[in-house]
Every structure is written in structure tokens, then in C-alpha cells.
Design a protein around this motif. Sequence first.
Motif, PDB file in Angstrom:
ATOM      1  N   TYR A 102      -5.470  10.951  -7.210  1.00  0.00           N
ATOM      2  CA  TYR A 102      -4.579  11.730  -8.074  1.00  0.00           C
ATOM      3  C   TYR A 102      -4.318  13.077  -7.424  1.00  0.00           C
ATOM      4  O   TYR A 102      -5.251  13.785  -7.015  1.00  0.00           O
ATOM      5  CB  TYR A 102      -5.183  11.940  -9.460  1.00  0.00           C
ATOM      6  N   GLY A 103      -3.035  13.437  -7.321  1.00  0.00           N
ATOM      7  CA  GLY A 103      -2.653  14.721  -6.753  1.00  0.00           C
ATOM      8  C   GLY A 103      -2.371  15.728  -7.850  1.00  0.00           C
ATOM      9  O   GLY A 103      -1.400  15.590  -8.592  1.00  0.00           O
ATOM     10  N   ALA A 104      -3.230  16.740  -7.955  1.00  0.00           N
ATOM     11  CA  ALA A 104      -3.058  17.734  -9.014  1.00  0.00           C
ATOM     12  C   ALA A 104      -1.761  18.511  -8.853  1.00  0.00           C
ATOM     13  O   ALA A 104      -1.102  18.863  -9.841  1.00  0.00           O
ATOM     14  CB  ALA A 104      -4.244  18.697  -9.020  1.00  0.00           C
ATOM     15  N   ASN A 105      -1.378  18.804  -7.601  1.00  0.00           N
ATOM     16  CA  ASN A 105      -0.117  19.506  -7.366  1.00  0.00           C
ATOM     17  C   ASN A 105       1.079  18.570  -7.493  1.00  0.00           C
ATOM     18  O   ASN A 105       2.119  18.934  -8.048  1.00  0.00           O
ATOM     19  CB  ASN A 105      -0.123  20.154  -5.984  1.00  0.00           C
ATOM     20  N   ILE A 147      -2.968   9.909   2.415  1.00  0.00           N
ATOM     21  CA  ILE A 147      -2.630  10.564   1.149  1.00  0.00           C
ATOM     22  C   ILE A 147      -3.547  11.757   0.909  1.00  0.00           C
ATOM     23  O   ILE A 147      -3.109  12.829   0.490  1.00  0.00           O
ATOM     24  CB  ILE A 147      -2.737   9.558  -0.012  1.00  0.00           C
ATOM     25  N   ALA A 148      -4.845  11.582   1.204  1.00  0.00           N
ATOM     26  CA  ALA A 148      -5.827  12.617   0.896  1.00  0.00           C
ATOM     27  C   ALA A 148      -5.618  13.887   1.718  1.00  0.00           C
ATOM     28  O   ALA A 148      -5.923  14.990   1.244  1.00  0.00           O
ATOM     29  CB  ALA A 148      -7.234  12.081   1.120  1.00  0.00           C
ATOM     30  N   ILE A 149      -5.134  13.749   2.954  1.00  0.00           N
ATOM     31  CA  ILE A 149      -4.966  14.944   3.795  1.00  0.00           C
ATOM     32  C   ILE A 149      -3.631  15.643   3.544  1.00  0.00           C
ATOM     33  O   ILE A 149      -3.304  16.617   4.217  1.00  0.00           O
ATOM     34  CB  ILE A 149      -5.105  14.603   5.294  1.00  0.00           C
ATOM     35  N   ASN A 150      -2.868  15.150   2.571  1.00  0.00           N
ATOM     36  CA  ASN A 150      -1.625  15.812   2.177  1.00  0.00           C
ATOM     37  C   ASN A 150      -1.979  17.035   1.326  1.00  0.00           C
ATOM     38  O   ASN A 150      -2.169  16.934   0.119  1.00  0.00           O
ATOM     39  CB  ASN A 150      -0.755  14.829   1.390  1.00  0.00           C
ATOM     40  N   ALA A 177      -0.332  19.586   0.390  1.00  0.00           N
ATOM     41  CA  ALA A 177       0.631  20.009  -0.628  1.00  0.00           C
ATOM     42  C   ALA A 177       0.421  19.258  -1.936  1.00  0.00           C
ATOM     43  O   ALA A 177       0.576  19.812  -3.023  1.00  0.00           O
ATOM     44  CB  ALA A 177       2.053  19.800  -0.127  1.00  0.00           C
ATOM     45  N   GLY A 178       0.063  17.971  -1.844  1.00  0.00           N
ATOM     46  CA  GLY A 178      -0.137  17.171  -3.046  1.00  0.00           C
ATOM     47  C   GLY A 178      -1.487  17.359  -3.681  1.00  0.00           C
ATOM     48  O   GLY A 178      -1.663  17.106  -4.869  1.00  0.00           O
ATOM     49  N   ALA A 179      -2.489  17.803  -2.908  1.00  0.00           N
ATOM     50  CA  ALA A 179      -3.855  18.030  -3.394  1.00  0.00           C
ATOM     51  C   ALA A 179      -4.449  16.763  -4.014  1.00  0.00           C
ATOM     52  O   ALA A 179      -4.993  16.781  -5.115  1.00  0.00           O
ATOM     53  CB  ALA A 179      -3.893  19.198  -4.371  1.00  0.00           C
ATOM     54  N   TYR A 180      -4.356  15.653  -3.293  1.00  0.00           N
ATOM     55  CA  TYR A 180      -4.874  14.391  -3.804  1.00  0.00           C
ATOM     56  C   TYR A 180      -6.394  14.317  -3.654  1.00  0.00           C
ATOM     57  O   TYR A 180      -6.953  14.697  -2.623  1.00  0.00           O
ATOM     58  CB  TYR A 180      -4.255  13.212  -3.053  1.00  0.00           C
TER      59      TYR A 180
END
Length: 448
Positions: free
Chosen positions: A181-184, A200-203, A205-208
Motif C-alpha cells: 500500500y502506497g500512503a502517498n 513497487i517498494a523502491i518507488n 514517491a508512492g511510499a509503498y
Amino acid sequence: RVVAAGGYDPNIAFWDESPGSQTFCPTPGSERECGSNYTNNFGEPPQELVAAAKSVFSTIYPGKDWAPTLECGDSFGTPSGDGLGLCTGTSMSAPQISGVVGILRSINPLATTSKPVLGFGDVAGIRSVLAQTTFEAQIAQGWTPTFGHGRVDAAAAARRMLGTVQGRTVKNRVTPLFRLYGANAKDYADTTSPQFAIAIAINQAGAYQTQGSLIPGYDEFPPDPGAETPLPTPRAAIYVLTTEYKPRPEWPALVPLYQMDRSRNYPIGCTPPTPGCNTKNRDYILVTTTAHIEQAYADGYKLRTIQGYIYQPCTVEPACIPPGTEKMYRACKTADDDCATFLESERTTFEAAGYTAAYPSGSNKVLGYAYPYADNDPPRFPGGPVGDGLVDGFEWVIGTKIDSWDSDGDGDGDVEEFPMVGVAVSDPCSGLGGYSCPADVIFKNGFQ
């Protein structure tokens, strides 16, 4: 760190076109190919596997010839302009081997890369399975400098990766559907691929971050030496199947989970928490039908890959629902422009968080049936922890007992013989201990 891929010719002989000596290969001023590279020098990467390299039939840009002197292009082998032709080179060998690797990864996404030849304490994985199942390995032919371990046998490698239960190759396995889940990004994302979960996790900006229960036997994602921040711990709430074949004839057919995703750019000045104005918005969804793929594509989603399989909805419930599974839902939170997948046991929590809308509008929110995290085998030792390290869904599918850590009573635990994370070592239902698994149910009615 990678497979050294060599090539053979149409006669299944090592591809060698050198003019009697490799000294002048390639011939100066010529595009002549000398054949497949290899080395006899100690310490250099040895040949590992081989595939077709000479006059390989392939797709080609229609009407284009890549290298006429090598007879490589659309004009060779078939009528010009049809987008099909021949080409030569180990550049044709490598993708054949890569394709088989992809098949093995889809069968068991958690398998390690491993080494082609295992030493003491090494764990079997992709490369060792390929090396042990080549056509040459099957006739006990050893490694050679030119052929390496030999020609890849895709079917044999797939059978090895699937594993054997009660003397027969199983048709399916179960694997975690990693949840992030990405808080951002305000987005739930699901994938069975550890590598995609890392992406996905190292994104930042998305804060997954990962969500769900810990995964037995899988404490961390494959390490990334260049990672600037530690990777999250793998977690999952849903377990899905890895092939399209239903484990038992009386259970419902399987449907694929197609992953799609969409990123949306919002007007300047449209900022959170205004509903529908998440500037970092990205939405990953899972769909199971062609109609829903087409609708999602029309709504701006892009089709990615199949993430596994679940049982399709059936009638009459609950009698038709496979044992150990729960209903799997897809529902959306309009305020965050996000869709999520979750099980029946999680439905109250997700609906309370706003995930109540069907997508596409008016469709059934139930996608089918999948397995929750559960490991209810009794303790191996008095006072020990409950569970044997294999989730119940995995044991339902392969046929081992969910109420015994050692289904065949031979003294070796099911998880040691047939791990969910790794490659099967032995048959967990051999009956050597005086009793066997209920796996015979899998193979009734002419299933095998």
C-alpha cells in the motif's frame, strides 16, 4: 552472476563456423560469423546451457533484413513481408533460455536463482533445475566446454519445478500475492513477483509498504546491493495458484489474474485531500475477464502480466467452494480513486475504509476464490509452535495433510521435502512411513 548461453546448429552440433582456426575470428573486414563462443580457461565464465543458434525461425520486422550476409531477416526462410524469417547467432539462443526461465519463475516465483552445480549447503533453484534437466543430463552426459550442461528441456524443467507427490508430477502450486500500500499514492498493489514487489517498494514517491501476514520460509526479498534504503519485509494476505490447471477435477476451473495499472495526471492546483486530486495517484488492479480488460483499457489502464490464478465463481455455494478458500473481492474507494483486492475475512475492514464501489460499475465484486494465510498443522514437538511452515492452501493443492507436519511418516517434514519457497527435494507422500497422503484424490477420474 548470469547464465552463459551458447548455441548449436540445425544438426544439434555445436555451432562452429571458424575457418579451421579461431585466430582470425571474426575475419577482418568481413561480417562472417565464426560460431558460438566458449572458453577452456580456468576462472572465466564457463558455458552453462545451449539453445538453437543457426538459422532460427523467428518474428522479424516485416520487410526488413537485419544482416543479409548472415541470412538474417524477413527475406529468409518464408515469403518476404510476412514478418517471419530466419536469423543466426547466440542472440537467438539467449531468449530461448530466458523464456524457459520465465516459465519456471511463473511456476514458482519464490525459487532462488541458485548455482548450476550445487555445493554443500547450496539451495536448488532456477539454474540448478535447468542444468539437471537438460537432454544431455538426462542421459548422464557430463558438462563440456562447448555444450556446457546441455540443451534446455523446457518440459523436464517445468516438471522438476512443479515437484512430485505420490509419484506423480503435480499440476499446480500456491504462492503468496504480495500486498503493498502506497500512503502517498493512496493505492493498493498486488503481485506474485518478488522482483516486481521490489520495483513497487523502491518507488519513493508512492511510499509503498508491504501489508498482510509474514510468509513462512520467505523472510526477505532478493537483496539489491545498490539499494539506498532497506527493502520491506515480504507480506501477503492472499495466496493464489501458479498454473492454469485446477488441482482436482471436482473443484471449479481457474481464471487468470491480469494485472493492469494506470497513472493519472491532475491539473495544477488540484491537491490532496480533495477527493480525486491525488497528484501521486497510481492504481494497480487485478481483472479476470476480457470484458473487464477492455473496459479498464478504455479507462486509461495498461495491461501488464498474469499474476497467478484463482478459482472462478461457482454454483451452488458454499458446497462448490474449494476447501480452505475464501471469496476474493475487488472493490474501489472513489474518494482515493483506488481499487483493492481482499478476501471475505477482510471485507468488513476494507468496506469500513471506503472500498465499496464495484469496478466496472455494476459488475460482480467477487472475482472468485483464493486461499488466506493459515498454517494449522499441530506442533512438531510438544510445546512447539503451531504450523509446519507450509500454508494450508499449498497443502490442499499438492495433497499433503494439513493436520500433520510429516504426511507420509518417514521422519522428514513436509516443508523439508516439498517447500513452498524452494524446489521439491523428495516426495512428501511416498508412504515410506506406513501411511500416505490423501493425494490420490487429486489423480482420480483420469486426471493424470
